[in-house]
Scaffold this motif. Sequence first.
Motif, PDB file in Angstrom:
ATOM      1  N   GLU A 154      -6.353  35.560 -18.976  1.00  0.00           N
ATOM      2  CA  GLU A 154      -6.425  36.491 -18.040  1.00  0.00           C
ATOM      3  C   GLU A 154      -4.990  36.880 -17.395  1.00  0.00           C
ATOM      4  OE1 GLU A 154      -8.879  37.520 -13.819  1.00  0.00           O
ATOM      5  OE2 GLU A 154      -9.229  35.578 -14.973  1.00  0.00           O
ATOM      6  N   ALA A 155      -4.348  35.907 -17.009  1.00  0.00           N
ATOM      7  CA  ALA A 155      -3.020  36.101 -16.309  1.00  0.00           C
ATOM      8  C   ALA A 155      -2.208  36.841 -17.320  1.00  0.00           C
ATOM      9  CB  ALA A 155      -2.464  34.676 -15.929  1.00  0.00           C
ATOM     10  N   CYS A 156      -2.205  36.506 -18.340  1.00  0.00           N
ATOM     11  CA  CYS A 156      -1.385  37.077 -19.354  1.00  0.00           C
ATOM     12  C   CYS A 156      -1.742  38.505 -19.857  1.00  0.00           C
ATOM     13  CB  CYS A 156      -1.088  36.278 -20.688  1.00  0.00           C
ATOM     14  SG  CYS A 156      -0.194  34.615 -20.675  1.00  0.00           S
ATOM     15  N   ALA A 157      -3.164  38.999 -19.653  1.00  0.00           N
ATOM     16  CA  ALA A 157      -3.435  40.237 -19.946  1.00  0.00           C
ATOM     17  C   ALA A 157      -3.345  41.176 -18.507  1.00  0.00           C
ATOM     18  CB  ALA A 157      -4.861  40.270 -20.109  1.00  0.00           C
ATOM     19  N   SER A 158      -3.061  40.492 -17.156  1.00  0.00           N
ATOM     20  CA  SER A 158      -2.845  41.457 -16.187  1.00  0.00           C
ATOM     21  C   SER A 158      -1.605  41.888 -15.739  1.00  0.00           C
ATOM     22  CB  SER A 158      -3.583  40.455 -14.916  1.00  0.00           C
ATOM     23  OG  SER A 158      -3.288  41.166 -13.867  1.00  0.00           O
ATOM     24  N   ARG A 159      -1.305  43.101 -15.703  1.00  0.00           N
ATOM     25  CA  ARG A 159      -0.160  43.524 -15.095  1.00  0.00           C
ATOM     26  C   ARG A 159       0.340  42.918 -13.772  1.00  0.00           C
ATOM     27  NH1 ARG A 159       2.931  46.184 -19.297  1.00  0.00           N
ATOM     28  NH2 ARG A 159       1.489  46.888 -20.644  1.00  0.00           N
ATOM     29  N   GLN A 160      -0.500  42.373 -13.137  1.00  0.00           N
ATOM     30  CA  GLN A 160      -0.479  41.959 -11.506  1.00  0.00           C
ATOM     31  C   GLN A 160       0.138  40.681 -11.912  1.00  0.00           C
ATOM     32  OE1 GLN A 160      -3.222  44.206 -12.152  1.00  0.00           O
ATOM     33  NE2 GLN A 160      -1.536  46.011 -11.432  1.00  0.00           N
ATOM     34  N   SER A 161      -0.160  40.250 -13.186  1.00  0.00           N
ATOM     35  CA  SER A 161       0.525  38.562 -13.118  1.00  0.00           C
ATOM     36  C   SER A 161       1.548  38.427 -14.146  1.00  0.00           C
ATOM     37  CB  SER A 161      -0.708  37.822 -13.370  1.00  0.00           C
ATOM     38  OG  SER A 161      -0.752  36.402 -13.585  1.00  0.00           O
ATOM     39  N   LEU A 162       1.232  37.480 -15.253  1.00  0.00           N
ATOM     40  CA  LEU A 162       2.208  37.302 -16.155  1.00  0.00           C
ATOM     41  C   LEU A 162       2.344  38.398 -16.989  1.00  0.00           C
ATOM     42  CD1 LEU A 162       0.807  33.381 -16.985  1.00  0.00           C
ATOM     43  CD2 LEU A 162       3.060  34.309 -15.700  1.00  0.00           C
ATOM     44  N   GLY A 163       1.221  39.197 -17.331  1.00  0.00           N
ATOM     45  CA  GLY A 163       1.090  40.167 -18.389  1.00  0.00           C
ATOM     46  C   GLY A 163       2.218  41.257 -17.941  1.00  0.00           C
ATOM     47  N   GLY A 164       2.665  41.537 -16.572  1.00  0.00           N
ATOM     48  CA  GLY A 164       3.341  42.443 -15.952  1.00  0.00           C
ATOM     49  C   GLY A 164       5.007  42.169 -16.066  1.00  0.00           C
ATOM     50  N   VAL A 165       5.255  40.790 -16.640  1.00  0.00           N
ATOM     51  CA  VAL A 165       6.614  40.121 -16.651  1.00  0.00           C
ATOM     52  C   VAL A 165       7.232  40.553 -18.178  1.00  0.00           C
ATOM     53  CG1 VAL A 165       8.216  38.435 -16.150  1.00  0.00           C
ATOM     54  CG2 VAL A 165       6.009  38.610 -15.091  1.00  0.00           C
ATOM     55  N   PRO A 166       8.200  41.584 -18.193  1.00  0.00           N
ATOM     56  CA  PRO A 166       8.555  42.044 -19.569  1.00  0.00           C
ATOM     57  C   PRO A 166       9.078  40.727 -20.392  1.00  0.00           C
ATOM     58  CG  PRO A 166       9.471  43.420 -17.934  1.00  0.00           C
ATOM     59  CD  PRO A 166       8.754  42.189 -17.236  1.00  0.00           C
ATOM     60  N   GLN A 167       9.710  39.818 -19.663  1.00  0.00           N
ATOM     61  CA  GLN A 167      10.365  38.712 -20.409  1.00  0.00           C
ATOM     62  C   GLN A 167       9.575  37.526 -21.015  1.00  0.00           C
ATOM     63  OE1 GLN A 167      11.057  39.771 -17.286  1.00  0.00           O
ATOM     64  NE2 GLN A 167      13.352  39.283 -16.825  1.00  0.00           N
ATOM     65  N   VAL A 168       8.073  37.646 -20.714  1.00  0.00           N
ATOM     66  CA  VAL A 168       7.134  36.734 -21.034  1.00  0.00           C
ATOM     67  C   VAL A 168       6.371  37.181 -22.197  1.00  0.00           C
ATOM     68  CG1 VAL A 168       4.975  35.610 -20.186  1.00  0.00           C
ATOM     69  CG2 VAL A 168       6.806  35.834 -18.781  1.00  0.00           C
ATOM     70  N   THR A 169       6.145  36.283 -23.037  1.00  0.00           N
ATOM     71  CA  THR A 169       5.056  36.460 -24.228  1.00  0.00           C
ATOM     72  C   THR A 169       4.190  35.277 -24.156  1.00  0.00           C
ATOM     73  OG1 THR A 169       6.580  37.620 -25.592  1.00  0.00           O
ATOM     74  CG2 THR A 169       4.637  36.497 -26.771  1.00  0.00           C
ATOM     75  N   CYS A 170       2.756  35.580 -24.190  1.00  0.00           N
ATOM     76  CA  CYS A 170       2.177  34.171 -24.199  1.00  0.00           C
ATOM     77  C   CYS A 170       1.418  34.040 -25.535  1.00  0.00           C
ATOM     78  CB  CYS A 170       1.043  34.568 -23.180  1.00  0.00           C
ATOM     79  SG  CYS A 170       1.352  34.937 -21.417  1.00  0.00           S
ATOM     80  N   ILE A 171       1.312  32.964 -25.917  1.00  0.00           N
ATOM     81  CA  ILE A 171       0.883  32.519 -27.211  1.00  0.00           C
ATOM     82  C   ILE A 171      -0.291  31.607 -27.240  1.00  0.00           C
ATOM     83  CG2 ILE A 171       1.523  31.657 -29.560  1.00  0.00           C
ATOM     84  CD1 ILE A 171       4.532  32.111 -28.336  1.00  0.00           C
ATOM     85  N   ASP A 172      -1.213  31.951 -28.098  1.00  0.00           N
ATOM     86  CA  ASP A 172      -2.491  31.084 -28.264  1.00  0.00           C
ATOM     87  C   ASP A 172      -2.146  30.197 -29.296  1.00  0.00           C
ATOM     88  OD1 ASP A 172      -4.939  30.071 -28.809  1.00  0.00           O
ATOM     89  OD2 ASP A 172      -5.885  32.111 -29.394  1.00  0.00           O
ATOM     90  N   THR A 173      -2.174  28.871 -28.996  1.00  0.00           N
ATOM     91  CA  THR A 173      -1.554  27.775 -30.127  1.00  0.00           C
ATOM     92  C   THR A 173      -2.942  27.537 -31.161  1.00  0.00           C
ATOM     93  OG1 THR A 173      -2.245  26.109 -28.504  1.00  0.00           O
ATOM     94  CG2 THR A 173      -0.047  26.984 -28.545  1.00  0.00           C
TER      95      THR A 173
END
Length: 264
Positions: A154-173
């Motif tokens: 949820e945080a990675c999909a939200s522009r108001q959270s981690l999803g709004g940080v250009p340097q971040v990529t979230c990975i499903d392991t």
Amino acid sequence: SDSNGYGHVTFQIPDDRIVIAYVTPLWVFMQQALIDAGMIDLGVIDGSLSAGALTGIDQTDYLRSVPYTTLLNAHCAVVTVGPFIPDVAAAKAIPYDYIANLRQMVAELIHATPDGKILILSHYQTVRADFTVSNSGAGLTADRIAAFNAALFEACASRQSLGGVPQVTCIDTAPFFADFGAAGQSYVLGTTSKADYEASLFRRNGYSHFIDDYWAQHPDGALIGDGIHLNRAGRIRFTRELAKYVAVALGRTALSSTPIIATP
């Protein structure tokens, strides 16, 4: 990372004694994975803390640890984050706090190295051994792991959270290990023979003589792995898959298929 990265894992000797072994840390496998992928110019800095947690206190508080300070000062081109297993294993920690502290870490990493890339890894499902249920694996239920991952997704999909940080990529392991069950092989520590133990051992510690005594009496016996930490096969697969994302983060290649949660 935590003890998974550091190399501290637990076994049960069949006489019910619980021991800690120091297996090959993730950074060693990661360095080899980068070399195998042709990225021979990259070096790995280990920022793991045994038993470290984003919601930890005192010695387990990763955000106030020496390894984290070292990592901030290293100004790495790519930082891989987690998964921090103790946060889930600690039955009192909640996903909201994990995400809040993860966001703090991301902000501090970017402040230290604005052009750095950050790869945030989801938790994988464990198969906790019975001897861990009342201690190191207390909170590691399938539902609890799923709840932490849901909060991360949820945080990675939200522009108001981690999803709004250009340097971040979230990975499903999870896709890293998708074929392990079908192959009859596990990616976490399970029944461990003497040969498998010796292949995984990185350094001796205060518990080693207990294990030596067991092998001396039962050379064909087996230790019971904790079912929480990655075994040797899991470590190799984990770092080989992760090396692909490092290459993408640095613009050196593109993935043909991407188990990425969200990209900004």
